[in-house]
Design an enzyme around this catalytic site. Sequence first.
Site, PDB file in Angstrom:
ATOM      1  N   ARG A 172      33.758 -87.104 -34.062  1.00  0.00           N
ATOM      2  CA  ARG A 172      32.843 -86.232 -33.338  1.00  0.00           C
ATOM      3  C   ARG A 172      33.218 -84.798 -33.683  1.00  0.00           C
ATOM      4  O   ARG A 172      34.389 -84.496 -33.949  1.00  0.00           O
ATOM      5  CB  ARG A 172      32.957 -86.457 -31.825  1.00  0.00           C
ATOM      6  CG  ARG A 172      32.653 -87.878 -31.380  1.00  0.00           C
ATOM      7  CD  ARG A 172      32.878 -88.030 -29.887  1.00  0.00           C
ATOM      8  NE  ARG A 172      32.562 -89.379 -29.424  1.00  0.00           N
ATOM      9  CZ  ARG A 172      33.444 -90.374 -29.326  1.00  0.00           C
ATOM     10  NH1 ARG A 172      34.722 -90.145 -29.638  1.00  0.00           N
ATOM     11  NH2 ARG A 172      33.084 -91.562 -28.910  1.00  0.00           N
TER      12      ARG A 172
ATOM     13  N   LYS B  66      36.996 -89.315 -26.235  1.00  0.00           N
ATOM     14  CA  LYS B  66      36.410 -89.315 -24.894  1.00  0.00           C
ATOM     15  C   LYS B  66      37.275 -90.118 -23.933  1.00  0.00           C
ATOM     16  O   LYS B  66      37.793 -91.180 -24.278  1.00  0.00           O
ATOM     17  CB  LYS B  66      34.993 -89.910 -24.938  1.00  0.00           C
ATOM     18  CG  LYS B  66      33.956 -88.999 -25.575  1.00  0.00           C
ATOM     19  CD  LYS B  66      32.570 -89.577 -25.443  1.00  0.00           C
ATOM     20  CE  LYS B  66      31.508 -88.630 -25.950  1.00  0.00           C
ATOM     21  NZ  LYS B  66      30.141 -89.186 -25.795  1.00  0.00           N
TER      22      LYS B  66
ATOM     23  N   HIS C 280      26.707 -84.233 -36.385  1.00  0.00           N
ATOM     24  CA  HIS C 280      26.596 -85.628 -35.948  1.00  0.00           C
ATOM     25  C   HIS C 280      25.923 -86.485 -37.017  1.00  0.00           C
ATOM     26  O   HIS C 280      26.135 -87.700 -37.064  1.00  0.00           O
ATOM     27  CB  HIS C 280      25.822 -85.707 -34.633  1.00  0.00           C
ATOM     28  CG  HIS C 280      26.356 -86.740 -33.693  1.00  0.00           C
ATOM     29  ND1 HIS C 280      27.643 -86.696 -33.174  1.00  0.00           N
ATOM     30  CD2 HIS C 280      25.809 -87.875 -33.185  1.00  0.00           C
ATOM     31  CE1 HIS C 280      27.846 -87.744 -32.387  1.00  0.00           C
ATOM     32  NE2 HIS C 280      26.753 -88.474 -32.382  1.00  0.00           N
TER      33      HIS C 280
ATOM     34  N   ARG D  59      28.517 -88.002 -39.088  1.00  0.00           N
ATOM     35  CA  ARG D  59      29.114 -89.132 -38.354  1.00  0.00           C
ATOM     36  C   ARG D  59      28.216 -90.355 -38.485  1.00  0.00           C
ATOM     37  O   ARG D  59      28.695 -91.469 -38.725  1.00  0.00           O
ATOM     38  CB  ARG D  59      29.316 -88.738 -36.893  1.00  0.00           C
ATOM     39  CG  ARG D  59      29.847 -89.853 -35.977  1.00  0.00           C
ATOM     40  CD  ARG D  59      30.198 -89.238 -34.627  1.00  0.00           C
ATOM     41  NE  ARG D  59      30.289 -90.203 -33.539  1.00  0.00           N
ATOM     42  CZ  ARG D  59      31.401 -90.862 -33.206  1.00  0.00           C
ATOM     43  NH1 ARG D  59      32.500 -90.692 -33.917  1.00  0.00           N
ATOM     44  NH2 ARG D  59      31.415 -91.687 -32.177  1.00  0.00           N
TER      45      ARG D  59
ATOM     46  N   HIS E 117      33.897 -95.960 -30.045  1.00  0.00           N
ATOM     47  CA  HIS E 117      32.899 -96.432 -29.087  1.00  0.00           C
ATOM     48  C   HIS E 117      33.539 -97.427 -28.124  1.00  0.00           C
ATOM     49  O   HIS E 117      34.220 -98.367 -28.549  1.00  0.00           O
ATOM     50  CB  HIS E 117      31.738 -97.125 -29.802  1.00  0.00           C
ATOM     51  CG  HIS E 117      30.835 -96.182 -30.533  1.00  0.00           C
ATOM     52  ND1 HIS E 117      29.992 -96.589 -31.548  1.00  0.00           N
ATOM     53  CD2 HIS E 117      30.645 -94.846 -30.383  1.00  0.00           C
ATOM     54  CE1 HIS E 117      29.317 -95.530 -32.004  1.00  0.00           C
ATOM     55  NE2 HIS E 117      29.689 -94.473 -31.305  1.00  0.00           N
TER      56      HIS E 117
ATOM     57  N   TYR F  39      23.791 -98.901 -35.735  1.00  0.00           N
ATOM     58  CA  TYR F  39      23.955 -98.549 -37.138  1.00  0.00           C
ATOM     59  C   TYR F  39      23.698 -99.716 -38.078  1.00  0.00           C
ATOM     60  O   TYR F  39      23.788 -99.565 -39.298  1.00  0.00           O
ATOM     61  CB  TYR F  39      25.369 -98.010 -37.380  1.00  0.00           C
ATOM     62  CG  TYR F  39      25.629 -96.694 -36.704  1.00  0.00           C
ATOM     63  CD1 TYR F  39      25.095 -95.510 -37.196  1.00  0.00           C
ATOM     64  CD2 TYR F  39      26.419 -96.640 -35.556  1.00  0.00           C
ATOM     65  CE1 TYR F  39      25.325 -94.309 -36.561  1.00  0.00           C
ATOM     66  CE2 TYR F  39      26.661 -95.427 -34.913  1.00  0.00           C
ATOM     67  CZ  TYR F  39      26.115 -94.270 -35.422  1.00  0.00           C
ATOM     68  OH  TYR F  39      26.344 -93.081 -34.788  1.00  0.00           O
TER      69      TYR F  39
END
Length: 320
Positions: free
Chosen positions: A171, A195, A266, A269, A292, A301
Amino acid sequence: MPQRSAVGAFVFPPFVRHTSLHPAALATYLPDFLRHLTIQRRLAKNTVAAYGADLRAFLRFLARPEPPLPDEVGKEEVQQFLHHCHRRRISARSNARRLAALRAFFLFLEKQGVLAVNPLEEIDGPKIGRSLPKALTVAEVDTLLRPPASPTPLALRNSAMLHLLYASGLRVSELVTLPVSGCNLANGHLRIVGKGNKERVVPFSAAAGERVREYLERGRPLLLKGRPSPMLFCSNRGRAMTRVRFWQIIRETALAAGIAKEISPHMLRHSFATHLLAGGADLRSVQMMLGHTDIATTQIYTHVDTDRLKAIHRRFHPRG
């Protein structure tokens, strides 16, 4: 102030219900809720900031023209707020996030005894669907990552950042806050705190490693001018890079390379994940590298373009 329990968790004192207060009193619970998100739910700083902004927008909406008391905020007021957002052309995706913030806030108030009834229980979120991520082609990535014509310290930094972003799928917030200690050039991997303060290890290519090594040897010392900095990528003033500045850099680089698409960090990414899966990487490994929590987020994806599907069909179908 929250206090630690015997097991070390933070426990917030119970709220006292004040039905005679002005409805702006609802805002007095917001700081405690945001601390709850940060300390107990361990949400990312950007997520907490977004929830705070969404809830302040709701509180401003309630303040006019005749604001209701906290226990008078019901389903109708929430629906009116969402309709107000829709009239202001706020996207369904943003409204869905605002609704998520409201759900979390009112659930928090309900558990603390501030509200007897949660007005969000019967409200459905807007249908936003799931758009496919936009990715660059391999040829476009090659064009974007061409060596800089003039190897100035800033050009070396920008090239290293672009190579590392595509090689690792970070990110942008993870890239600009990456410390020098988080980049292991010898073993070719990054140690990322993403995160929710979750740590992961992400490998990167030898080509990206060479770009970073060149920047560390010939670019970063000239940018810092002897000043100390724990950050891997710094500005020409020796400060940490910002997300906004890197957003500008990637667009300037794409424009100079003749790429017509409007590129964002992004998108690199997305390209990282899309190209890995198209090349045969397994979904679980890509999930781990992207950081994730839910593999369903990574599954988006797995889309493939129509031309590739047609080529596979022609090659393997007995009557192709």
